[in-house]
Design a protein around this motif. Structure first.
Motif, mmCIF file in Angstrom:
data_model
loop_
_atom_site.group_PDB
_atom_site.id
_atom_site.type_symbol
_atom_site.label_atom_id
_atom_site.label_comp_id
_atom_site.label_asym_id
_atom_site.label_seq_id
_atom_site.Cartn_x
_atom_site.Cartn_y
_atom_site.Cartn_z
ATOM 1 N N VAL A 181 0.846 -1.201 0.000
ATOM 2 C CA VAL A 181 0.000 0.000 0.000
ATOM 3 C C VAL A 181 0.879 1.248 0.000
ATOM 4 N N PHE A 182 1.978 1.203 0.744
ATOM 5 C CA PHE A 182 2.911 2.332 0.771
ATOM 6 C C PHE A 182 3.503 2.573 -0.617
ATOM 7 N N VAL A 183 3.919 1.515 -1.289
ATOM 8 C CA VAL A 183 4.464 1.642 -2.647
ATOM 9 C C VAL A 183 3.386 2.178 -3.595
ATOM 10 N N HIS A 184 2.173 1.670 -3.480
ATOM 11 C CA HIS A 184 1.044 2.162 -4.295
ATOM 12 C C HIS A 184 0.844 3.662 -4.059
ATOM 13 N N THR A 185 0.926 4.085 -2.820
ATOM 14 C CA THR A 185 0.758 5.504 -2.484
ATOM 15 C C THR A 185 1.870 6.340 -3.117
ATOM 16 N N LEU A 186 3.106 5.874 -3.026
ATOM 17 C CA LEU A 186 4.219 6.599 -3.644
ATOM 18 C C LEU A 186 4.043 6.702 -5.157
ATOM 19 N N ILE A 187 3.639 5.604 -5.773
ATOM 20 C CA ILE A 187 3.401 5.602 -7.220
ATOM 21 C C ILE A 187 2.328 6.629 -7.575
ATOM 22 N N THR A 188 1.269 6.667 -6.792
ATOM 23 C CA THR A 188 0.177 7.599 -7.045
ATOM 24 C C THR A 188 0.635 9.045 -6.885
ATOM 25 N N LEU A 189 1.445 9.314 -5.865
ATOM 26 C CA LEU A 189 1.942 10.676 -5.666
ATOM 27 C C LEU A 189 2.847 11.119 -6.808
ATOM 28 N N VAL A 190 3.655 10.203 -7.334
ATOM 29 C CA VAL A 190 4.482 10.524 -8.511
ATOM 30 C C VAL A 190 3.565 10.812 -9.700
ATOM 31 N N ALA A 191 2.524 10.015 -9.883
ATOM 32 C CA ALA A 191 1.580 10.234 -10.986
ATOM 33 C C ALA A 191 0.922 11.608 -10.862
ATOM 34 N N ILE A 192 0.519 11.979 -9.655
ATOM 35 C CA ILE A 192 -0.127 13.279 -9.456
ATOM 36 C C ILE A 192 0.852 14.417 -9.717
ATOM 37 N N ALA A 193 2.063 14.314 -9.191
ATOM 38 C CA ALA A 193 3.056 15.373 -9.405
ATOM 39 C C ALA A 193 3.370 15.521 -10.897
ATOM 40 N N ALA A 194 3.584 14.391 -11.575
ATOM 41 C CA ALA A 194 3.862 14.442 -13.016
ATOM 42 C C ALA A 194 2.637 14.938 -13.780
ATOM 43 N N GLY A 195 1.457 14.564 -13.311
ATOM 44 C CA GLY A 195 0.228 15.021 -13.951
ATOM 45 C C GLY A 195 0.042 16.527 -13.838
ATOM 46 N N LEU A 196 0.362 17.075 -12.669
ATOM 47 C CA LEU A 196 0.262 18.529 -12.505
ATOM 48 C C LEU A 196 1.288 19.247 -13.384
ATOM 49 N N ALA A 197 2.484 18.669 -13.504
ATOM 50 C CA ALA A 197 3.493 19.240 -14.408
ATOM 51 C C ALA A 197 3.027 19.126 -15.858
ATOM 52 N N THR A 198 2.407 18.011 -16.205
ATOM 53 C CA THR A 198 1.857 17.818 -17.547
ATOM 54 C C THR A 198 0.793 18.867 -17.839
ATOM 55 N N LEU A 199 -0.104 19.059 -16.893
ATOM 56 C CA LEU A 199 -1.168 20.054 -17.054
ATOM 57 C C LEU A 199 -0.581 21.451 -17.212
ATOM 58 N N ALA A 200 0.414 21.787 -16.403
ATOM 59 C CA ALA A 200 1.065 23.099 -16.522
ATOM 60 C C ALA A 200 1.693 23.250 -17.908
ATOM 61 N N GLY A 201 2.313 22.191 -18.392
ATOM 62 C CA GLY A 201 2.898 22.231 -19.729
ATOM 63 C C GLY A 201 1.845 22.411 -20.810
ATOM 64 N N MET A 202 0.728 21.729 -20.674
ATOM 65 C CA MET A 202 -0.337 21.881 -21.667
ATOM 66 C C MET A 202 -0.877 23.304 -21.652
ATOM 67 N N LEU A 203 -0.972 23.905 -20.468
ATOM 68 C CA LEU A 203 -1.457 25.282 -20.376
ATOM 69 C C LEU A 203 -0.485 26.266 -21.029
ATOM 70 N N ARG A 204 0.803 25.899 -21.095
ATOM 71 C CA ARG A 204 1.823 26.734 -21.740
ATOM 72 C C ARG A 204 2.126 26.262 -23.164
ATOM 73 N N ASN A 205 1.350 25.311 -23.659
ATOM 74 C CA ASN A 205 1.544 24.738 -24.996
ATOM 75 C C ASN A 205 2.945 24.150 -25.156
ATOM 76 N N GLN A 206 3.392 23.420 -24.163
ATOM 77 C CA GLN A 206 4.685 22.744 -24.222
ATOM 78 C C GLN A 206 4.444 21.244 -24.241
ATOM 79 N N ARG A 207 5.097 20.561 -25.156
ATOM 80 C CA ARG A 207 4.888 19.103 -25.300
ATOM 81 C C ARG A 207 5.344 18.336 -24.075
ATOM 82 N N MET A 208 6.534 18.611 -23.590
ATOM 83 C CA MET A 208 7.075 17.950 -22.399
ATOM 84 C C MET A 208 6.860 16.437 -22.475
ATOM 85 N N ASP A 209 7.342 15.821 -23.542
ATOM 86 C CA ASP A 209 7.074 14.406 -23.813
ATOM 87 C C ASP A 209 7.435 13.490 -22.643
ATOM 88 N N MET A 210 8.595 13.705 -22.024
ATOM 89 C CA MET A 210 9.009 12.825 -20.932
ATOM 90 C C MET A 210 8.076 12.955 -19.726
#
Length: 163
Positions: free
Chosen positions: A11-40
């Motif tokens: 469950v701890f590993v699942h939580t860490l994975i989810t937090l990484v997904a959320i952090a990367a998702g927020l960065a992805t969203l910020a990139g989309m708002l700035r029209n940046q591909r940010m493929d990685m």
């Protein structure tokens, strides 16, 4: 035990994975708002979101609960997002379909984050002691999260036009 790992550790590993997904998702969203591909960053977000769904199903698949339903919904959104991005390369309508499914996937992860925060953080649980959390404060927080993603999702659809 799951794959030789104690349930609490899994469950701890699942939580860490989810937090990484959320952090990367927020960065992805910020990139989309700035029209940046940010493929990685998009790749990390999608990969860790898929891992969130998979590890969530390992933790609980039956009986069917709201968590399992969220897992299926997250999985369906991710399949469409992955096809739109990596098979159809965001061509035509698949650009906005990707944005909608990626933002909706991030929202679902954040929805669960809010629920888990009210369950696990003592100060928040004291404000909303129910299991599952409910009431005006919890509804207001979830409403604010939903409003944030509706507004930023709409803006991302309008702004994200990768070359």
């Amino acid at each position: 035990m799951f794959f030789g790992i104690a349930l609490n550790s899994f469950v701890f590993v699942h939580t860490l994975i989810t937090l990484v997904a959320i952090a990367a998702g927020l960065a992805t969203l910020a990139g989309m708002l700035r029209n940046q591909r940010m493929d990685m960053v998009h790749t990390v977000f999608l990969l860790f979101s898929v891992l969130t769904a998979v590890t969530g199903f390992v933790i609980q698949f039956a009986p069917v609960t709201p968590a399992v339903i969220f897992g299926f919904l997250l999985s369906a959104l991710l399949v469409v997002a992955l096809v739109a991005r990596y098979v159809l390369h965001l061509a035509g309508a698949w650009r906005w379909i990707y944005v909608v499914t990626a933002v909706a996937s991030l929202y679902l992860n954040c929805f669960v984050l809010v629920v888990q925060s009210f369950l696990k953080v003592p100060a928040l649980h004291a404000l909303v002691p129910g299991v599952p959390p409910a009431g005006p404060l919890f509804g207001a927080v979830q409403g604010a999260v939903l409003l944030f993603f509706v507004v930023t999702g709409f803006l991302a659809i309008r702004r994200f036009r990768p070359a």
